[in-house]
Design a protein around this motif. Structure first.
Motif, mmCIF file in Angstrom:
data_model
loop_
_atom_site.group_PDB
_atom_site.id
_atom_site.type_symbol
_atom_site.label_atom_id
_atom_site.label_comp_id
_atom_site.label_asym_id
_atom_site.label_seq_id
_atom_site.Cartn_x
_atom_site.Cartn_y
_atom_site.Cartn_z
ATOM 1 N N ASP A 90 -3.077 6.330 -2.229
ATOM 2 C CA ASP A 90 -3.557 7.655 -1.852
ATOM 3 C C ASP A 90 -2.441 8.671 -2.075
ATOM 4 O O ASP A 90 -1.283 8.312 -2.317
ATOM 5 C CB ASP A 90 -3.987 7.669 -0.388
ATOM 6 N N CYS B 159 -4.514 7.036 6.123
ATOM 7 C CA CYS B 159 -3.753 6.159 5.222
ATOM 8 C C CYS B 159 -3.125 4.985 5.963
ATOM 9 O O CYS B 159 -3.061 3.870 5.434
ATOM 10 C CB CYS B 159 -2.671 6.967 4.494
ATOM 11 N N TYR C 174 0.882 -1.172 0.000
ATOM 12 C CA TYR C 174 0.000 0.000 0.000
ATOM 13 C C TYR C 174 0.913 1.213 0.000
ATOM 14 O O TYR C 174 1.606 1.486 0.976
ATOM 15 C CB TYR C 174 -0.906 -0.003 1.229
ATOM 16 N N ARG D 83 -4.800 12.961 7.512
ATOM 17 C CA ARG D 83 -4.678 12.166 6.289
ATOM 18 C C ARG D 83 -3.670 11.024 6.490
ATOM 19 O O ARG D 83 -3.875 9.918 5.986
ATOM 20 C CB ARG D 83 -4.218 13.061 5.139
ATOM 21 N N GLN E 150 -5.948 2.497 6.549
ATOM 22 C CA GLN E 150 -6.334 1.861 5.286
ATOM 23 C C GLN E 150 -5.295 0.839 4.851
ATOM 24 O O GLN E 150 -5.635 -0.256 4.405
ATOM 25 C CB GLN E 150 -6.521 2.923 4.201
ATOM 26 N N VAL F 128 1.614 5.297 -0.433
ATOM 27 C CA VAL F 128 1.042 6.633 -0.314
ATOM 28 C C VAL F 128 2.086 7.636 -0.791
ATOM 29 O O VAL F 128 3.224 7.629 -0.313
ATOM 30 C CB VAL F 128 0.636 6.956 1.136
#
Length: 202
Positions: A57, A74, A34, A70, A77, A36
């Protein structure tokens, strides 16, 4: 490389590898990662598509007031994406001290809003009580159909119901928990719990 959570700054400095190139390398070696992207330039998003990074993201540096929120979003998530590959359902949340806490959904008895506290919940688990940073609606969206919001400040787990007193509008859970049922939710609770009992073994 195992699946992980990565925050990458597009500009890592003159003597460092470009964050976009690094992201492409991570994606090639860890398809489940994942990623970011953190940048001061919104147009950098286009570059990430070119290199097929598949960023989960983007966080803009120039929005300082929103950055902490934010980043927290993240992190949760990313962790939940990683946990979704596991057999036992779990969710990741922030505790009141700011640390990350992984909860086993099946071990959660009930959840309640902490009175006079903004974005604070108390989760009753099989082995104790944990206070977390979240709202009742946010955590409800992460749970499955074995959970039911029986009152504005309460969510219960059908797995641990011992008895439902319809007249008094109270749910009795294991370990002696007594949770009120709002009049508005009473009929829906009965229907949902009956559905759970019928389908529990399927």
């Amino acid at each position: 490389m195992r699946a992980g959570l990565f925050f990458l700054d597009v500009d890592l400095g003159r003597d460092a590898i470009n964050g976009v190139i690094l992201g492409a390398n991570i994606r090639a070696n860890s398809p489940g990662a994942y990623i970011v992207i953190v940048t001061a330039h919104p147009e950098s998003a286009v570059i990430t598509y070119k290199y097929k990074i598949g960023a989960g993201d983007f966080i803009l540096k120039n929005d300082i007031d929103q950055m902490e929120m934010r980043i927290r979003e993240c992190i949760l998530q990313g962790i939940e994406l990683i946990l979704s590959t596991k057999k036992e359902p779990k969710i990741a949340l922030f505790k009141r001290d700011g640390s990350i806490y992984t909860m086993h959904i099946n071990q959660m008895y009930c959840i309640e809003v902490i009175p006079k506290e903004k974005r604070k919940l108390r989760v009753h688990e099989r082995y104790g009580i944990t206070e977390i940073i979240s709202t009742i609606s946010e955590i409800a969206s992460k749970l499955d159909d074995t959970f039911f919001q029986c009152h504005k400040p309460y969510i219960i787990n059908f797995r641990y119901i011992k008895n439902i007193d319809i007249k008094k509008r109270i749910v009795y859970l294991e370990k002696g928990h007594k949770i009120p049922i709002s009049f508005r939710c009473l009929a829906r609770l009965q229907k949902a719990y009956l559905y759970y009992l019928v389908n529990e073994g399927k």
